[in-house]
Design an enzyme around this catalytic site. Sequence first.
Site, PDB file in Angstrom:
ATOM      1  N   ASP A  17       0.834  -1.209   0.000  1.00 26.82           N
ATOM      2  CA  ASP A  17       0.000   0.000   0.000  1.00 26.82           C
ATOM      3  C   ASP A  17       0.867   1.257   0.000  1.00 26.82           C
ATOM      4  O   ASP A  17       1.997   1.248   0.483  1.00 26.82           O
ATOM      5  CB  ASP A  17      -0.937  -0.021   1.223  1.00 26.82           C
ATOM      6  CG  ASP A  17      -2.136   0.900   1.039  1.00 26.82           C
ATOM      7  OD1 ASP A  17      -2.377   1.362  -0.093  1.00 26.82           O
ATOM      8  OD2 ASP A  17      -2.838   1.163   2.039  1.00 26.82           O
ATOM      9  N   GLY A  18       0.293   2.316  -0.561  1.00 29.10           N
ATOM     10  CA  GLY A  18       0.956   3.626  -0.521  1.00 29.10           C
ATOM     11  C   GLY A  18       1.595   4.054  -1.835  1.00 29.10           C
ATOM     12  O   GLY A  18       2.274   5.089  -1.872  1.00 29.10           O
ATOM     13  N   ASN A  19       1.359   3.320  -2.918  1.00 29.21           N
ATOM     14  CA  ASN A  19       1.946   3.700  -4.216  1.00 29.21           C
ATOM     15  C   ASN A  19       1.455   5.083  -4.660  1.00 29.21           C
ATOM     16  O   ASN A  19       2.248   5.917  -5.107  1.00 29.21           O
ATOM     17  CB  ASN A  19       1.538   2.702  -5.310  1.00 29.21           C
ATOM     18  CG  ASN A  19       2.152   1.332  -5.116  1.00 29.21           C
ATOM     19  OD1 ASN A  19       2.973   1.145  -4.228  1.00 29.21           O
ATOM     20  ND2 ASN A  19       1.756   0.386  -5.940  1.00 29.21           N
ATOM     21  N   ARG A  21       0.078   7.583  -2.847  1.00 20.92           N
ATOM     22  CA  ARG A  21       0.563   8.674  -1.985  1.00 20.92           C
ATOM     23  C   ARG A  21       2.038   8.965  -2.235  1.00 20.92           C
ATOM     24  O   ARG A  21       2.473  10.115  -2.238  1.00 20.92           O
ATOM     25  CB  ARG A  21       0.329   8.316  -0.507  1.00 20.92           C
ATOM     26  CG  ARG A  21      -1.081   8.624  -0.030  1.00 20.92           C
ATOM     27  CD  ARG A  21      -1.382   7.940   1.269  1.00 20.92           C
ATOM     28  NE  ARG A  21      -1.662   6.525   1.061  1.00 20.92           N
ATOM     29  CZ  ARG A  21      -1.682   5.611   2.016  1.00 20.92           C
ATOM     30  NH1 ARG A  21      -1.418   5.955   3.262  1.00 20.92           N
ATOM     31  NH2 ARG A  21      -1.972   4.362   1.736  1.00 20.92           N
ATOM     32  N   HIS A  34       2.853   3.139  -8.994  1.00 21.43           N
ATOM     33  CA  HIS A  34       2.688   1.697  -9.253  1.00 21.43           C
ATOM     34  C   HIS A  34       3.921   1.149  -9.976  1.00 21.43           C
ATOM     35  O   HIS A  34       4.383   0.049  -9.695  1.00 21.43           O
ATOM     36  CB  HIS A  34       1.429   1.437 -10.082  1.00 21.43           C
ATOM     37  CG  HIS A  34       0.163   1.817  -9.387  1.00 21.43           C
ATOM     38  ND1 HIS A  34      -0.087   1.477  -8.072  1.00 21.43           N
ATOM     39  CD2 HIS A  34      -0.939   2.519  -9.802  1.00 21.43           C
ATOM     40  CE1 HIS A  34      -1.285   1.950  -7.721  1.00 21.43           C
ATOM     41  NE2 HIS A  34      -1.803   2.591  -8.744  1.00 21.43           N
ATOM     42  N   THR A  63     -10.771  -6.821  -5.222  1.00 17.92           N
ATOM     43  CA  THR A  63     -12.106  -6.778  -5.848  1.00 17.92           C
ATOM     44  C   THR A  63     -12.701  -5.370  -5.724  1.00 17.92           C
ATOM     45  O   THR A  63     -13.632  -5.036  -6.449  1.00 17.92           O
ATOM     46  CB  THR A  63     -13.061  -7.802  -5.190  1.00 17.92           C
ATOM     47  OG1 THR A  63     -12.936  -7.715  -3.755  1.00 17.92           O
ATOM     48  CG2 THR A  63     -12.753  -9.229  -5.610  1.00 17.92           C
ATOM     49  N   GLU A  64     -12.171  -4.562  -4.820  1.00 21.08           N
ATOM     50  CA  GLU A  64     -12.666  -3.193  -4.639  1.00 21.08           C
ATOM     51  C   GLU A  64     -11.901  -2.184  -5.507  1.00 21.08           C
ATOM     52  O   GLU A  64     -12.355  -1.047  -5.687  1.00 21.08           O
ATOM     53  CB  GLU A  64     -12.541  -2.776  -3.161  1.00 21.08           C
ATOM     54  CG  GLU A  64     -13.554  -3.442  -2.238  1.00 21.08           C
ATOM     55  CD  GLU A  64     -13.270  -4.925  -1.989  1.00 21.08           C
ATOM     56  OE1 GLU A  64     -12.082  -5.318  -1.941  1.00 21.08           O
ATOM     57  OE2 GLU A  64     -14.228  -5.708  -1.876  1.00 21.08           O
ATOM     58  N   TRP A  66     -11.639  -1.940  -8.576  1.00 17.39           N
ATOM     59  CA  TRP A  66     -12.345  -1.539  -9.810  1.00 17.39           C
ATOM     60  C   TRP A  66     -12.971  -0.158  -9.654  1.00 17.39           C
ATOM     61  O   TRP A  66     -13.387   0.451 -10.637  1.00 17.39           O
ATOM     62  CB  TRP A  66     -13.438  -2.559 -10.169  1.00 17.39           C
ATOM     63  CG  TRP A  66     -12.911  -3.914 -10.507  1.00 17.39           C
ATOM     64  CD1 TRP A  66     -12.925  -5.020  -9.711  1.00 17.39           C
ATOM     65  CD2 TRP A  66     -12.277  -4.325 -11.734  1.00 17.39           C
ATOM     66  NE1 TRP A  66     -12.351  -6.093 -10.360  1.00 17.39           N
ATOM     67  CE2 TRP A  66     -11.946  -5.696 -11.611  1.00 17.39           C
ATOM     68  CE3 TRP A  66     -11.956  -3.667 -12.935  1.00 17.39           C
ATOM     69  CZ2 TRP A  66     -11.311  -6.422 -12.618  1.00 17.39           C
ATOM     70  CZ3 TRP A  66     -11.316  -4.398 -13.947  1.00 17.39           C
ATOM     71  CH2 TRP A  66     -11.006  -5.747 -13.780  1.00 17.39           C
ATOM     72  N   ARG A  68     -11.457   2.434  -9.040  1.00 16.78           N
ATOM     73  CA  ARG A  68     -10.482   3.458  -9.465  1.00 16.78           C
ATOM     74  C   ARG A  68     -10.711   3.848 -10.928  1.00 16.78           C
ATOM     75  O   ARG A  68     -11.471   3.207 -11.632  1.00 16.78           O
ATOM     76  CB  ARG A  68      -9.070   2.916  -9.247  1.00 16.78           C
ATOM     77  CG  ARG A  68      -8.852   2.617  -7.776  1.00 16.78           C
ATOM     78  CD  ARG A  68      -7.433   2.219  -7.485  1.00 16.78           C
ATOM     79  NE  ARG A  68      -7.295   1.962  -6.055  1.00 16.78           N
ATOM     80  CZ  ARG A  68      -6.147   1.977  -5.404  1.00 16.78           C
ATOM     81  NH1 ARG A  68      -5.025   2.234  -6.055  1.00 16.78           N
ATOM     82  NH2 ARG A  68      -6.118   1.746  -4.114  1.00 16.78           N
ATOM     83  N   LEU A 128      10.877 -21.174  -4.408  1.00 17.59           N
ATOM     84  CA  LEU A 128      10.104 -20.058  -3.856  1.00 17.59           C
ATOM     85  C   LEU A 128       8.797 -19.978  -4.635  1.00 17.59           C
ATOM     86  O   LEU A 128       8.815 -20.067  -5.866  1.00 17.59           O
ATOM     87  CB  LEU A 128      10.901 -18.750  -4.032  1.00 17.59           C
ATOM     88  CG  LEU A 128      10.145 -17.438  -3.818  1.00 17.59           C
ATOM     89  CD1 LEU A 128       9.677 -17.288  -2.373  1.00 17.59           C
ATOM     90  CD2 LEU A 128      11.037 -16.237  -4.190  1.00 17.59           C
TER      91      LEU A 128
HETATM   92  C1  IPE Z   1      -5.451  -2.835  -0.582  1.00 19.16           C
HETATM   93  O1  IPE Z   1      -5.091  -1.509  -0.750  1.00 19.16           O
HETATM   94  C2  IPE Z   1      -5.411  -3.543  -1.892  1.00 19.16           C
HETATM   95  C3  IPE Z   1      -4.093  -3.749  -2.479  1.00 19.16           C
HETATM   96  C4  IPE Z   1      -2.942  -3.510  -1.908  1.00 19.16           C
HETATM   97  C5  IPE Z   1      -4.105  -4.313  -3.808  1.00 19.16           C
HETATM   98  P1  IPE Z   1      -6.192  -0.364  -0.947  1.00 19.16           P
HETATM   99  O2  IPE Z   1      -5.426   0.898  -1.017  1.00 19.16           O
HETATM  100  O3  IPE Z   1      -7.054  -0.685  -2.100  1.00 19.16           O
HETATM  101  O4  IPE Z   1      -7.042  -0.472   0.389  1.00 19.16           O
HETATM  102  P2  IPE Z   1      -7.934   0.611   1.141  1.00 19.16           P
HETATM  103  O5  IPE Z   1      -8.908   1.128   0.154  1.00 19.16           O
HETATM  104  O6  IPE Z   1      -7.014   1.686   1.615  1.00 19.16           O
HETATM  105  O7  IPE Z   1      -8.552  -0.123   2.284  1.00 19.16           O
HETATM  106  C1  IPE Z   2      -1.398   0.096  -3.463  1.00 16.35           C
HETATM  107  O1  IPE Z   2      -1.162   1.451  -3.487  1.00 16.35           O
HETATM  108  C2  IPE Z   2      -1.508  -0.509  -4.839  1.00 16.35           C
HETATM  109  C3  IPE Z   2      -2.857  -0.925  -5.221  1.00 16.35           C
HETATM  110  C4  IPE Z   2      -3.928  -0.919  -4.469  1.00 16.35           C
HETATM  111  C5  IPE Z   2      -3.013  -1.389  -6.603  1.00 16.35           C
HETATM  112  P1  IPE Z   2      -2.367   2.494  -3.577  1.00 16.35           P
HETATM  113  O2  IPE Z   2      -2.632   2.742  -5.027  1.00 16.35           O
HETATM  114  O3  IPE Z   2      -3.536   2.028  -2.795  1.00 16.35           O
HETATM  115  O4  IPE Z   2      -1.720   3.774  -2.930  1.00 16.35           O
HETATM  116  P2  IPE Z   2      -2.438   4.792  -1.958  1.00 16.35           P
HETATM  117  O5  IPE Z   2      -3.012   4.014  -0.823  1.00 16.35           O
HETATM  118  O6  IPE Z   2      -3.511   5.474  -2.765  1.00 16.35           O
HETATM  119  O7  IPE Z   2      -1.344   5.714  -1.541  1.00 16.35           O
HETATM  120 MG    MG Z   3      -4.085   2.293  -0.854  1.00 15.37          MG
END
Ligand code: IPE
Ligand code: IPE
Ligand code: MG
Length: 231
Positions: A17-19, A21, A34, A63-64, A66, A68, A128
């Site tokens: 998570d955090g790509n 931001r 990403h 699944t959530e 989508w 985006r 692995l």
């Molecule tokens: C969880 O991250 C899904 C993935 C890392 C693929 P999200 O960024 O989609 O989760 P929420 O919306 O912050 O809960």
């Molecule tokens: C996680 O990074 C990657 C995916 C969910 C595909 P995010 O795209 O959720 O990055 P933030 O949370 O918006 O920073």
């Molecule tokens: Mg995220």
Amino acid sequence: MTKLFKQLPTHIAIIMDGNGRWATKRGMPRNYGHREGVKAIERTIEACLKYNIKYCTFFAFSTENWKRSKEEIDGIFELLREYISKNDNIFIEKQVKLRHIGEIEPFPDDLKACLVDIEKKTEDFDKLTITFALNYGGRNEIVRAINKLLQNGNKSIDEQVFLSQLDTKGLPEPDFVIRTSGEQRVSNFMLYQMAYSEFYFPKICWPSFNEKHFVKSLREFEKRKRRYGGV
Ligand code: IPE
Ligand code: IPE
Ligand code: MG
């Protein structure tokens, strides 16, 4: 190397998570985050090989997700295509098995074909196992498993039979779950499999995750005392 750790996880599951931001903070489009995130995946796989981790699962598309923009989703699919074609030979050379969990049916045909192809080519490797969670949701996986059981005419089942219908069939439960970016939630990842996982939430955003953070995570796991309800 392994000797240096008192205990190591068998299966690490990563909520990357955090790509977005990370990119926004640098004045760049989300998809740049990403793209840099893919490099962190490559670093992590190298680290798994180096520190003798047998299973690593990456949550890549939920699944959530989508919800985006089409631009962001298409960008993620394109990165997946590039990633698989670029690493095709590397997986084989390093004897890394690639598989996925989640329902890839709605993905573009060429991407599905690439995935099926690399999974077939690497299915016999066991050094692995890398799993990508793609269009994956824990609730969706559980309901699909129940429907398969009903279609097979089951009236009553036990946990072993249930496990055999999950996408994760054959994978050990994740003993260590890492979620980057400081968010402390599960976001519908491996709900059934995480019953006894240890959790770790480093503040770093995924594109910055490197070997140093990986080792720090292993050190954190090393300290955990797992009791499974015992004393
Ligand atoms: C969880 O991250 C899904 C993935 C890392 C693929 P999200 O960024 O989609 O989760 P929420 O919306 O912050 O809960
Ligand atoms: C996680 O990074 C990657 C995916 C969910 C595909 P995010 O795209 O959720 O990055 P933030 O949370 O918006 O920073
Ligand atoms: Mg995220």
